[in-house]
Write a protein that holds these residues in place. Structure first.
Motif, PDB file in Angstrom:
ATOM      1  N   ASP A 158      27.193 -99.083 -28.698  1.00  0.00           N
ATOM      2  CA  ASP A 158      27.826-100.186 -29.171  1.00  0.00           C
ATOM      3  C   ASP A 158      26.722-101.042 -29.289  1.00  0.00           C
ATOM      4  OD1 ASP A 158      30.790-101.821 -28.563  1.00  0.00           O
ATOM      5  OD2 ASP A 158      29.114-103.060 -29.023  1.00  0.00           O
ATOM      6  N   ARG A 159      26.735-102.115 -30.496  1.00  0.00           N
ATOM      7  CA  ARG A 159      25.533-102.815 -30.635  1.00  0.00           C
ATOM      8  C   ARG A 159      25.240-103.953 -29.639  1.00  0.00           C
ATOM      9  NH1 ARG A 159      28.142-106.555 -35.739  1.00  0.00           N
ATOM     10  NH2 ARG A 159      29.835-107.661 -34.651  1.00  0.00           N
ATOM     11  N   ASP A 160      26.425-104.107 -28.698  1.00  0.00           N
ATOM     12  CA  ASP A 160      26.023-104.918 -27.442  1.00  0.00           C
ATOM     13  C   ASP A 160      26.232-103.961 -26.409  1.00  0.00           C
ATOM     14  OD1 ASP A 160      26.339-106.464 -25.339  1.00  0.00           O
ATOM     15  OD2 ASP A 160      27.737-107.965 -26.246  1.00  0.00           O
ATOM     16  N   LEU A 161      24.852-103.600 -26.109  1.00  0.00           N
ATOM     17  CA  LEU A 161      24.543-102.694 -25.010  1.00  0.00           C
ATOM     18  C   LEU A 161      25.534-102.991 -23.639  1.00  0.00           C
ATOM     19  CD1 LEU A 161      23.326-100.293 -23.733  1.00  0.00           C
ATOM     20  CD2 LEU A 161      21.341-101.702 -23.081  1.00  0.00           C
ATOM     21  N   LYS A 162      25.765-104.096 -23.138  1.00  0.00           N
ATOM     22  CA  LYS A 162      26.296-104.453 -22.059  1.00  0.00           C
ATOM     23  C   LYS A 162      27.712-104.212 -22.059  1.00  0.00           C
ATOM     24  CE  LYS A 162      23.615-108.366 -20.200  1.00  0.00           C
ATOM     25  NZ  LYS A 162      22.780-107.456 -19.503  1.00  0.00           N
ATOM     26  N   ALA A 214      27.168 -92.168 -20.716  1.00  0.00           N
ATOM     27  CA  ALA A 214      25.722 -92.856 -20.714  1.00  0.00           C
ATOM     28  C   ALA A 214      25.987 -93.817 -21.886  1.00  0.00           C
ATOM     29  CB  ALA A 214      24.528 -92.040 -21.048  1.00  0.00           C
ATOM     30  N   ALA A 215      25.310 -95.024 -21.819  1.00  0.00           N
ATOM     31  CA  ALA A 215      25.496 -96.218 -22.696  1.00  0.00           C
ATOM     32  C   ALA A 215      24.158 -96.083 -23.659  1.00  0.00           C
ATOM     33  CB  ALA A 215      25.536 -97.622 -22.157  1.00  0.00           C
ATOM     34  N   HIS A 216      24.441 -96.399 -24.855  1.00  0.00           N
ATOM     35  CA  HIS A 216      23.276 -96.608 -25.692  1.00  0.00           C
ATOM     36  C   HIS A 216      23.560 -97.903 -26.607  1.00  0.00           C
ATOM     37  CE1 HIS A 216      19.836 -95.614 -28.055  1.00  0.00           C
ATOM     38  NE2 HIS A 216      19.446 -94.603 -27.172  1.00  0.00           N
ATOM     39  N   GLY A 217      22.626 -98.848 -26.807  1.00  0.00           N
ATOM     40  CA  GLY A 217      22.675 -99.717 -27.891  1.00  0.00           C
ATOM     41  C   GLY A 217      22.476 -99.235 -29.126  1.00  0.00           C
ATOM     42  N   GLY A 218      23.235 -99.723 -30.196  1.00  0.00           N
ATOM     43  CA  GLY A 218      22.702 -99.306 -31.578  1.00  0.00           C
ATOM     44  C   GLY A 218      23.806-100.004 -32.518  1.00  0.00           C
ATOM     45  N   ASP A 219      23.413-100.292 -33.782  1.00  0.00           N
ATOM     46  CA  ASP A 219      24.360-101.011 -34.816  1.00  0.00           C
ATOM     47  C   ASP A 219      24.618 -99.882 -35.999  1.00  0.00           C
ATOM     48  OD1 ASP A 219      25.273-102.150 -37.149  1.00  0.00           O
ATOM     49  OD2 ASP A 219      24.029-104.014 -36.663  1.00  0.00           O
ATOM     50  N   VAL A 220      26.002 -99.316 -36.125  1.00  0.00           N
ATOM     51  CA  VAL A 220      26.067 -98.267 -37.137  1.00  0.00           C
ATOM     52  C   VAL A 220      25.763 -98.579 -38.358  1.00  0.00           C
ATOM     53  CG1 VAL A 220      27.454 -96.922 -35.149  1.00  0.00           C
ATOM     54  CG2 VAL A 220      28.649 -98.545 -36.847  1.00  0.00           C
ATOM     55  N   THR A 221      25.514 -99.704 -38.686  1.00  0.00           N
ATOM     56  CA  THR A 221      25.256-100.374 -40.070  1.00  0.00           C
ATOM     57  C   THR A 221      23.746 -99.947 -40.434  1.00  0.00           C
ATOM     58  OG1 THR A 221      24.729-102.657 -39.693  1.00  0.00           O
ATOM     59  CG2 THR A 221      27.031-101.951 -40.166  1.00  0.00           C
ATOM     60  N   SER A 222      23.186 -99.549 -39.422  1.00  0.00           N
ATOM     61  CA  SER A 222      21.653 -99.024 -39.518  1.00  0.00           C
ATOM     62  C   SER A 222      21.473 -97.676 -39.542  1.00  0.00           C
ATOM     63  CB  SER A 222      20.770 -99.743 -38.550  1.00  0.00           C
ATOM     64  OG  SER A 222      19.613 -99.135 -38.349  1.00  0.00           O
ATOM     65  N   GLU A 223      20.934 -97.070 -40.587  1.00  0.00           N
ATOM     66  CA  GLU A 223      20.908 -95.721 -40.643  1.00  0.00           C
ATOM     67  C   GLU A 223      20.099 -95.191 -39.652  1.00  0.00           C
ATOM     68  OE1 GLU A 223      19.935 -94.007 -44.580  1.00  0.00           O
ATOM     69  OE2 GLU A 223      19.541 -92.046 -43.823  1.00  0.00           O
ATOM     70  N   ALA A 224      18.870 -96.020 -39.346  1.00  0.00           N
ATOM     71  CA  ALA A 224      17.722 -95.445 -38.187  1.00  0.00           C
ATOM     72  C   ALA A 224      18.521 -95.651 -36.769  1.00  0.00           C
ATOM     73  CB  ALA A 224      16.717 -96.508 -38.234  1.00  0.00           C
ATOM     74  N   ASP A 225      19.313 -96.809 -36.692  1.00  0.00           N
ATOM     75  CA  ASP A 225      20.052 -96.673 -35.272  1.00  0.00           C
ATOM     76  C   ASP A 225      21.182 -95.432 -35.262  1.00  0.00           C
ATOM     77  OD1 ASP A 225      18.719 -98.798 -34.780  1.00  0.00           O
ATOM     78  OD2 ASP A 225      20.602-100.121 -34.345  1.00  0.00           O
ATOM     79  N   CYS A 226      21.798 -95.002 -36.383  1.00  0.00           N
ATOM     80  CA  CYS A 226      22.818 -93.859 -36.236  1.00  0.00           C
ATOM     81  C   CYS A 226      21.699 -92.414 -35.954  1.00  0.00           C
ATOM     82  CB  CYS A 226      23.219 -93.659 -37.561  1.00  0.00           C
ATOM     83  SG  CYS A 226      24.376 -94.905 -37.936  1.00  0.00           S
ATOM     84  N   GLY A 280      32.088 -98.368 -28.528  1.00  0.00           N
ATOM     85  CA  GLY A 280      32.808 -97.771 -27.588  1.00  0.00           C
ATOM     86  C   GLY A 280      32.569 -98.972 -26.405  1.00  0.00           C
ATOM     87  N   GLY A 281      32.252-100.215 -26.801  1.00  0.00           N
ATOM     88  CA  GLY A 281      32.214-101.286 -25.778  1.00  0.00           C
ATOM     89  C   GLY A 281      33.897-102.050 -26.310  1.00  0.00           C
ATOM     90  N   ALA A 282      33.968-102.956 -25.353  1.00  0.00           N
ATOM     91  CA  ALA A 282      35.047-104.048 -25.672  1.00  0.00           C
ATOM     92  C   ALA A 282      34.790-105.120 -24.928  1.00  0.00           C
ATOM     93  CB  ALA A 282      36.721-103.243 -25.369  1.00  0.00           C
ATOM     94  N   ARG A 338      29.660-101.410 -19.669  1.00  0.00           N
ATOM     95  CA  ARG A 338      30.813-101.548 -18.806  1.00  0.00           C
ATOM     96  C   ARG A 338      31.824-100.477 -18.985  1.00  0.00           C
ATOM     97  NH1 ARG A 338      33.232-101.879 -14.850  1.00  0.00           N
ATOM     98  NH2 ARG A 338      35.333-102.949 -14.761  1.00  0.00           N
ATOM     99  N   THR A 339      31.856 -99.750 -20.266  1.00  0.00           N
ATOM    100  CA  THR A 339      32.631 -98.764 -20.510  1.00  0.00           C
ATOM    101  C   THR A 339      32.126 -97.682 -19.613  1.00  0.00           C
ATOM    102  OG1 THR A 339      33.169 -99.325 -22.816  1.00  0.00           O
ATOM    103  CG2 THR A 339      33.436 -96.861 -22.321  1.00  0.00           C
ATOM    104  N   VAL A 340      30.831 -97.560 -19.466  1.00  0.00           N
ATOM    105  CA  VAL A 340      30.358 -96.297 -18.743  1.00  0.00           C
ATOM    106  C   VAL A 340      30.733 -96.548 -17.286  1.00  0.00           C
ATOM    107  CG1 VAL A 340      28.054 -95.307 -17.785  1.00  0.00           C
ATOM    108  CG2 VAL A 340      28.599 -95.543 -20.321  1.00  0.00           C
TER     109      VAL A 340
END
Ligand SMILES: NC(=O)c1ccc[n+]([C@@H]2O[C@H](COP(=O)([O-])OP(=O)(O)OC[C@H]3O[C@@H](n4cnc5c(N)ncnc54)[C@H](O)[C@@H]3O)[C@@H](O)[C@H]2O)c1
Length: 108
Positions: free
Chosen positions: A48-52, A69-81, A20-22, A56-58
């Motif tokens: 987004d994996r880049d929280l910043k 609301a913003a949240h960091g997370g890498d969707v290649t990680s099952e735990a992060d999902c 959701g970032g850019a 910015r989107t938020v």
């Protein structure tokens, strides 16, 4: 901002947008989806994996009166999902949409 008559039935729904970032103030697919869902009255967890970049989107959404609301997370990680889904449910008690915007731009 659009009025409630234009909400397409999305008011009060909750969306989780991955990627959701850019970059900078640019508009990528995820950021565009997040902004448009918020304009329709949905609450949006921008991940987004880049929280910043998610933050910015938020900022863009809240500046025009939307809820996000913003949240960091890498969707290649099952735990992060799992964490992203839990964070959405913890915050708003429901999850109606998942919009995955992370991928690669290749053909074939
Ligand atoms: N922009 C276009 O014109 C276009 C057209 C067709 C398809 N697409 C596809 O749409 C998707 C998004 O493209 P975009 O141009 O919006 O990209 P973008 O770079 O603007 O946004 C993608 C975001 O995803 C985040 N991200 C990357 N990997 C991640 C991961 N593993 N976990 C969480 N976040 C991650 C990045 O940090 C970035 O903020 C891609 O799959 C792209 O191939 C884009």
């Amino acid at each position: 901002m659009q009025g409630p008559e234009d909400d397409a039935g999305l008011a009060g729904k909750v969306a989780l947008i991955s990627g959701g970032g850019a970059a900078g103030d640019g508009i990528g697919n995820g950021r565009a989806a997040a902004i448009l869902l918020a304009r329709a009255g949905a609450k949006v967890l921008v991940a987004d994996r880049d929280l910043k970049l998610a933050e910015r989107t938020v900022e863009m959404i809240t500046a025009e009166g939307g809820t996000a609301a913003a949240h960091g997370g890498d969707v290649t990680s099952e735990a992060d999902c799992k964490t992203l889904v839990e964070a959405t449910l913890d915050r708003w008690g429901r999850l109606d949409f998942l919009d995955n915007n992370v991928g690669i731009g290749s053909r074939g």
